[in-house]
Design an enzyme around this catalytic site. Structure first.
Site, PDB file in Angstrom:
ATOM      1  N   ASP A  90       0.855  -1.178   0.000  1.00  0.00           N
ATOM      2  CA  ASP A  90       0.000   0.000   0.000  1.00  0.00           C
ATOM      3  C   ASP A  90       0.896   1.234   0.000  1.00  0.00           C
ATOM      4  OD1 ASP A  90      -2.244   1.476  -0.062  1.00  0.00           O
ATOM      5  OD2 ASP A  90      -3.048   0.834   1.856  1.00  0.00           O
ATOM      6  N   ASP A 263      -8.385  -6.759   1.092  1.00  0.00           N
ATOM      7  CA  ASP A 263      -7.458  -6.896   2.215  1.00  0.00           C
ATOM      8  C   ASP A 263      -8.177  -6.359   3.435  1.00  0.00           C
ATOM      9  OD1 ASP A 263      -7.041  -3.909   1.469  1.00  0.00           O
ATOM     10  OD2 ASP A 263      -6.047  -4.133   3.400  1.00  0.00           O
ATOM     11  N   CYS A 301     -14.620 -26.699  10.525  1.00  0.00           N
ATOM     12  CA  CYS A 301     -13.417 -25.990  10.064  1.00  0.00           C
ATOM     13  C   CYS A 301     -12.241 -26.976  10.013  1.00  0.00           C
ATOM     14  CB  CYS A 301     -13.103 -24.825  11.007  1.00  0.00           C
ATOM     15  SG  CYS A 301     -11.610 -23.929  10.557  1.00  0.00           S
ATOM     16  N   CYS A 303      -9.000 -26.097   9.947  1.00  0.00           N
ATOM     17  CA  CYS A 303      -7.738 -25.414  10.259  1.00  0.00           C
ATOM     18  C   CYS A 303      -6.955 -26.157  11.346  1.00  0.00           C
ATOM     19  CB  CYS A 303      -7.990 -23.960  10.673  1.00  0.00           C
ATOM     20  SG  CYS A 303      -8.428 -23.729  12.403  1.00  0.00           S
ATOM     21  N   CYS A 306      -8.593 -25.906  14.860  1.00  0.00           N
ATOM     22  CA  CYS A 306      -9.797 -26.720  15.075  1.00  0.00           C
ATOM     23  C   CYS A 306      -9.485 -28.209  15.035  1.00  0.00           C
ATOM     24  CB  CYS A 306     -10.873 -26.367  14.051  1.00  0.00           C
ATOM     25  SG  CYS A 306     -11.530 -24.718  14.346  1.00  0.00           S
ATOM     26  N   HIS A 332      -7.163 -19.652  13.002  1.00  0.00           N
ATOM     27  CA  HIS A 332      -8.560 -20.032  12.737  1.00  0.00           C
ATOM     28  C   HIS A 332      -9.296 -18.958  11.921  1.00  0.00           C
ATOM     29  CE1 HIS A 332     -12.642 -21.345  13.028  1.00  0.00           C
ATOM     30  NE2 HIS A 332     -12.941 -20.115  13.428  1.00  0.00           N
TER      31      HIS A 332
HETATM   32 ZN   LIG Z   1     -10.672 -23.447  12.621  1.00  0.00          ZN
END
Ligand SMILES: [Zn+2]
Length: 363
Positions: A90, A263, A301, A303, A306, A332
């Site tokens: 930026d 973003d 989820c 991830c 999780c 997460h």
């Molecule tokens: Zn997660």
């Protein structure tokens, strides 16, 4: 260069590919924010793992610290922060809105004062781009002036004039081989000024366009209205980047209007404030009711957090102000946002974006 792959039959949502010096960015794409050359608490490997193809850093912040000499000697920003995928930088124009630094705008540029040492910096369109050359970013944003939400017509008109003047200077600046320059469309909430700014900047044929001056305090409906009006000015073969957005609902609304890139610090900032996003709404993990909840943050989820930890454990880490809490929560939330954007991309290609959006919004 941008290639449009498919436009959803029933909405304006589109899927495409942006080719950069550091790989392809599949769009719609979400960029985590690495203002000071780090996505807070996370390593590049953790970001790759969740499908991150690009992030955004801030040329002005890096100019102040560690400074361009360090970044030049480091061999550019990719090497300095060990990130080998695409980087947007930026310009620093947005710092006027953030009020991170005292400033004064003139027709030639922005005078910023560094509150750390009181030193003044005259930040011009040329300085801005020469810094981004040193950083070696794949996409450099040119300097613009972004007036605060609620500014009157004549203030916004003057800022559009400056943005156009600075874009003319930027257009003639040297760039690294393969580096892309994106201009930023301003004009506040005034249709006439939005039109003028877009027509002139599009005529200069930049590699892509940021839609600026949104997500700065205006009502949600106003943002949608400006997008619906402003996006069609950008030719189909140019990528459109909505700056500073955001939440799952805002992302999906904007994708529907034909936005390709986003973003926002929203997922990581919220994570550090113990607010976790799930398919069933936001979870304030510090609440007592999670103290003995041994389910993952979000059942569906995939991830790292999780797969390996429970709500009870995260609750405990936040309560004890343990640093791991910030990392696990950031992993997460970013994974959650990336999954939505990836899901949107798949849905667009199969002409079922509206259905996908409804399913996410009604969860
Ligand atoms: Zn997660």
């Amino acid at each position: 260069m941008y290639t449009l792959i498919h436009t959803d039959k029933n909405t304006g949502a589109r899927a495409g590919k942006l080719r950069t010096n550091h790989g392809i960015i599949d769009t719609p794409a979400f960029m985590p924010v690495a203002t000071k050359a780090t996505v807070k608490t996370l390593t590049p490997e953790e970001l790759y793992e969740m499908g991150t193809q690009t992030l955004i850093s801030n040329a002005f912040h890096l100019y102040l610290a560690p400074g361009m000499e360090v970044l030049q000697r480091a061999g550019g920003l990719h090497r300095f922060m060990n990130w080998n995928r695409a980087i947007f930088t930026d310009s620093g124009g947005f710092q006027m809105i953030r009020k991170d630094f005292p400033f004064k705008v003139t027709d030639e540029g922005i005078v910023y004062k560094n509150p750390r040492d009181g030193k003044k910096y005259f930040y011009t369109p040329r300085v801005c781009l020469s810094n981004q050359r040193i950083l070696g970013s794949d996409v450099a944003m040119i300097l613009d002036e972004c007036p605060p939400y609620g500014s009157d017509y004549s203030t916004v008109e003057a800022s559009v004039e400056r943005t156009i003047k600075w874009a003319e200077i930027a257009k003639n600046e040297e760039k690294n081989r393969g580096q892309l320059f994106f201009a930023i469309l301003q004009g506040g909430t005034f249709a006439e000024l939005r039109r003028k700014c877009a027509e002139v900047l599009v005529g200069m044929e930049f590699d892509g366009y940021g839609i600026g001056g949104l997500s700065i305090g205006e009502p949600k409906e106003t943002m949608k209205e400006v997008l619906r009006y402003n996006v069609p000015f950008v030719p189909e073969d140019k990528p459109r980047y909505l700056m500073g957005v955001g939440s799952p609902a805002e992302l999906l609304d904007a994708i529907e209007c034909g936005i390709d890139i986003f973003d926002s610090a929203f997922p990581t900032r919220n994570a550090r404030h113990q607010s976790l996003m799930t398919g069933k709404g936001t979870v304030d993990i510090a609440r007592r009711k999670y103290a003995q909840d041994f389910a993952p943050v979000d059942e569906i989820c995939g991830c790292y957090t999780c797969k390996n930890y429970t709500r009870a454990y995260l609750h405990h880490l936040f309560k004890e102000s343990e640093l791991l809490a910030l990392r696990l929560a950031s992993i997460h939330n970013l994974h959650f946002i990336q999954s939505i954007v990836q899901g949107a991309r798949e849905a667009i290609v199969e002409d079922r974006f509206a259905e996908f959006k409804r399913s996410v919004m009604t969860l």
